[in-house]
Write a protein that holds these residues in place. Structure first.
Motif, PDB file in Angstrom:
ATOM      1  N   VAL A 122       0.860  -1.100   0.000  1.00  0.00           N
ATOM      2  CA  VAL A 122       0.066  -0.136   0.037  1.00  0.00           C
ATOM      3  C   VAL A 122       0.896   1.203  -0.026  1.00  0.00           C
ATOM      4  O   VAL A 122       1.835   1.391   0.759  1.00  0.00           O
ATOM      5  CB  VAL A 122      -1.065   0.118   1.208  1.00  0.00           C
ATOM      6  N   HIS A 123       0.402   2.109  -0.835  1.00  0.00           N
ATOM      7  CA  HIS A 123       1.311   3.623  -0.765  1.00  0.00           C
ATOM      8  C   HIS A 123       0.293   4.553  -0.366  1.00  0.00           C
ATOM      9  O   HIS A 123      -0.724   5.054  -1.380  1.00  0.00           O
ATOM     10  CB  HIS A 123       1.990   3.717  -2.194  1.00  0.00           C
ATOM     11  N   PRO A 124       0.301   5.218   0.727  1.00  0.00           N
ATOM     12  CA  PRO A 124      -0.723   6.209   1.254  1.00  0.00           C
ATOM     13  C   PRO A 124      -0.150   7.700   0.554  1.00  0.00           C
ATOM     14  O   PRO A 124       0.990   8.158   0.699  1.00  0.00           O
ATOM     15  CB  PRO A 124      -0.489   6.407   2.707  1.00  0.00           C
ATOM     16  N   CYS A 178       4.768   9.446  -0.882  1.00  0.00           N
ATOM     17  CA  CYS A 178       4.032   8.546  -0.261  1.00  0.00           C
ATOM     18  C   CYS A 178       4.348   8.715   1.040  1.00  0.00           C
ATOM     19  O   CYS A 178       5.375   9.053   1.561  1.00  0.00           O
ATOM     20  CB  CYS A 178       4.638   7.235  -0.683  1.00  0.00           C
ATOM     21  N   ASN A 224       4.115   6.567   3.578  1.00  0.00           N
ATOM     22  CA  ASN A 224       4.560   5.592   4.331  1.00  0.00           C
ATOM     23  C   ASN A 224       5.910   6.174   4.309  1.00  0.00           C
ATOM     24  O   ASN A 224       6.812   6.291   3.152  1.00  0.00           O
ATOM     25  CB  ASN A 224       4.427   4.374   3.756  1.00  0.00           C
ATOM     26  N   HIS A 270       8.956   4.682   2.809  1.00  0.00           N
ATOM     27  CA  HIS A 270       9.056   4.556   1.077  1.00  0.00           C
ATOM     28  C   HIS A 270       9.277   6.025   0.759  1.00  0.00           C
ATOM     29  O   HIS A 270      10.226   6.340  -0.438  1.00  0.00           O
ATOM     30  CB  HIS A 270       7.656   4.419   0.753  1.00  0.00           C
ATOM     31  N   MET A 279      10.324   7.531  -2.762  1.00  0.00           N
ATOM     32  CA  MET A 279       9.098   7.844  -3.549  1.00  0.00           C
ATOM     33  C   MET A 279       8.605   9.277  -3.129  1.00  0.00           C
ATOM     34  O   MET A 279       7.486   9.264  -2.593  1.00  0.00           O
ATOM     35  CB  MET A 279       7.964   6.665  -2.903  1.00  0.00           C
TER      36      MET A 279
HETATM   37 CU   LIG Z   1       4.676   3.779  -0.120  1.00  0.00          CU
END
Ligand SMILES: [Cu+2]
Length: 579
Positions: free
Chosen positions: A508-510, A562, A564, A567, A572
């Motif tokens: 998952v990428h918030p 992102c 997270n 990440h 990201m």
């Molecule tokens: Cu992410």
């Protein structure tokens, strides 16, 4: 089958196919005939099965299948074409099919590596490198097994492999022309906000705090985790003096979800320099949006936030009536915060629970004992929210949900991942089987403010090998690149901008855009039909395709990343820039 599970299934089948061919090759080299034939038959089936998964993925979206169609499929066809007929003719010495089987294994493995290390977009350079790898490995196998045809053919293959390797490397490395993300630039927004009416001082320092009944080493604002709750009333001018006592890696304050002027956004290297030990920085902005927000350091944010440099920011419309509780959820050194809290509330009193997820992963929240409404998400009020009963909500990293209800005569309790965090009395409820609210179909619809877009961008999220830095890393990538090599998205003031965000990865990428709230248009081709959702944090799950839009109305250079935070730090992160 969801696209996410299709991606996972395709990956598993690819691994099985590669393993089957390689195992078959090894078994035939060892003259283990039944084993070699069994493994080869299995690999053949797996390779044919990939035709199904790759076709299905390509139908879902080219982003999910590009390199599989362009590189894996031709290599698979070559594998079957070379190994298949030889298998059928392998009546004599089984060892004669070792090299063809190994070739098929190298072809599958090479295509698999393209997916795992490079992903989207597919390129000629990467394709050539994949071919070079297959030919080189096959030539080496020929030589090692002393199989026919040896010298000339294997030398020719080696030559082609080297040529492909050189060309491929050239093509892959050549477009390294740095897009020139103007870090450390000076941006003056020219806004004056007037004299402060709410003043705070936050001093960041290493500290020992009590959590879960034990002493925990933390980084804290004013020696507490979370930091002090900053509250204001709409119209206030907020001034926050940030001091850094001894956080060696530097500190800033980012107002998560608060669309402040760019110079106040607190992103080191983009809107300001990190505040070093002994230094200070003064933030000032007008409280012109009500709602639930939070603040956190954006300097080495993964470590900084995890260690405790965060707190709540709430802007209320008028003095509060009823009970208004903030619940910032965090994991500090393995301890789930906040500590459970029970306070009786008189029946009939309106209650607002402001749920904040300050972790890097999604949490599940369940309110038991009363019907409730979700009145706001990410600080924006929802239109026509209807009462919910025995329904859980998933809050992405960085996200906030406001739940409202009228206190009943019996106790209510809020559970986070099954743990009671806030209650008005003893409640026992099994909430794990409750359905989860889909905000895209919740509340009353209203018209989308734009019918056309001035700019459209697509962000394909994945993982990939990043060789641009000093040390190679397995980065979290956007469109095949990692920070700082992701080209900035350039918009003009006033543009209606659409983002399509695609998650090709298995995690998952918030997603979190600074300085703007995006309107959710659709998820996986289904239009949002409920209340307009103006979000700053939303979970893009594996295989998801989100369309969101916003008005470019806050000039500057904005992080778009992102949430997270591990990440974000592992590549990201990109930037939205006004021309
Ligand atoms: Cu992410």
């Amino acid at each position: 089958m969801t696209t996410g599970s299709l991606l996972a299934a395709d990956l598993v089948i690819a691994v099985l196919a590669a393993g089957g061919w390689l195992g078959g090759g090894a078994a035939s080299a060892a003259r283990r005939r039944p084993l070699a034939l069994a493994l080869a038959a299995f690999a053949l089936l797996a390779t044919l099965a990939r035709a199904v998964t790759i076709t299905a993925l390509a139908r879902t979206g080219w982003w999910f299948a590009a390199e599989k169609v362009l590189i894996a499929a031709p290599l698979s066809l070559a594998a079957v074409a070379v190994a298949g007929p030889r298998l059928l003719r392998a009546a004599g010495d089984i060892r004669s099919v070792a090299v063809p089987l190994l070739f098929a294994g190298y072809a599958q493995s090479s295509a698999l590596l393209v997916t795992l290390l490079h992903g989207y977009p597919a390129s000629a350079g990467v394709g050539l490198l994949a071919v070079a790898g297959v030919l080189a490995a096959t030539a080496v196998s020929w030589l090692a097994l002393g199989a026919r045809p040896s010298r000339t053919v294997s030398r020719a293959a080696l030559g082609v492999a080297v040529a492909a390797l050189v060309t491929g490397t050239g093509l892959v490395v050549a477009p390294a022309a740095a897009p020139g993300v103007p870090h450390d630039h000076e941006y003056l927004d020219g806004r004056t906000v007037g004299e402060p009416t709410r003043r705070f001082t936050l001093t960041a320092a290493t500290a020992t705090v009590r959590a879960g009944g034990r002493d925990v080493a933390a980084w804290a604002f004013n020696a507490q985790v979370p930091g002090p709750e900053l509250t204001a009333t709409i119209g206030d001018v907020i001034e926050v003096t940030l001091r850094n006592r001894d956080i060696a890696k530097g500190v800033t304050l980012h107002w998560h979800g608060y669309d402040v002027p760019n110079s106040q956004d607190g992103v080191p290297g983009v809107t300001q320099a990190a505040v070093r030990p002994g230094q200070e920085f003064v933030y000032r902005f007008r409280a012109d949006q009500v709602g639930t927000y939070w603040y956190h350091t954006h300097s080495v944010s993964d470590v900084g936030v995890r260690m405790g440099l965060y707190g709540v920011l709430v802007v209320r419309p008028t003095p509060v009536t009823g009970v208004d509780v903030t619940v910032p959820v965090h994991t500090l050194a393995g301890v789930a915060l906040p500590e459970p809290r029970t306070e009786p509330v008189e029946a009939g009193v309106p209650v607002r629970l402001r749920l904040i997820n300050t972790d890097s992963t999604t949490h599940r929240y369940a309110l038991a004992g009363t019907p409730f409404r979700v009145s706001a998400i990410d600080g924006s009020d929802l239109h026509g929210p209807t009462p919910l009963v025995d329904t859980a909500v998933l809050i992405p990293a960085g996200g906030r949900y406001d739940l409202v209800f009228t206190a009943p005569a019996t106790p209510v309790a809020l559970f986070v991942d099954g743990r009671a965090v806030y209650s008005t009395g003893p409640v026992s409820a099994a909430t794990s089987a409750w359905p989860v609210l889909d905000p895209l179909t919740y509340g009353g619809a209203s018209a989308v403010p734009w019918s056309r877009f001035d700019r459209e961008f697509t962000l394909v999220l994945d993982r990939g090998l990043d060789l641009r830095g000093l040390l190679p890393r397995y980065a979290h990538t956007v469109n095949g690149a990692a920070d700082p090599d992701i080209p900035p998205q350039v918009v003009r003031l006033g543009d209606a901008v659409k983002f399509t965000i695609v998650n090709r990865s298995q995690i998952v990428h918030p997603w979190h855009l600074h300085g703007h709230h995006v309107l959710v248009l659709s998820r996986n081709d289904r239009r949002a039909t409920g209340s307009p959702l103006w979000w700053d944090s939303f979970d893009v799950r594996p295989g998801d395709v989100w369309e969101v839009a916003f008005r470019a109305d806050n000039p500057g250079m904005w992080a778009n990343h992102c949430h997270n935070l591990a990440h974000a730090e592992a590549g990201m992160t990109l930037h939205l820039m006004y021309s």
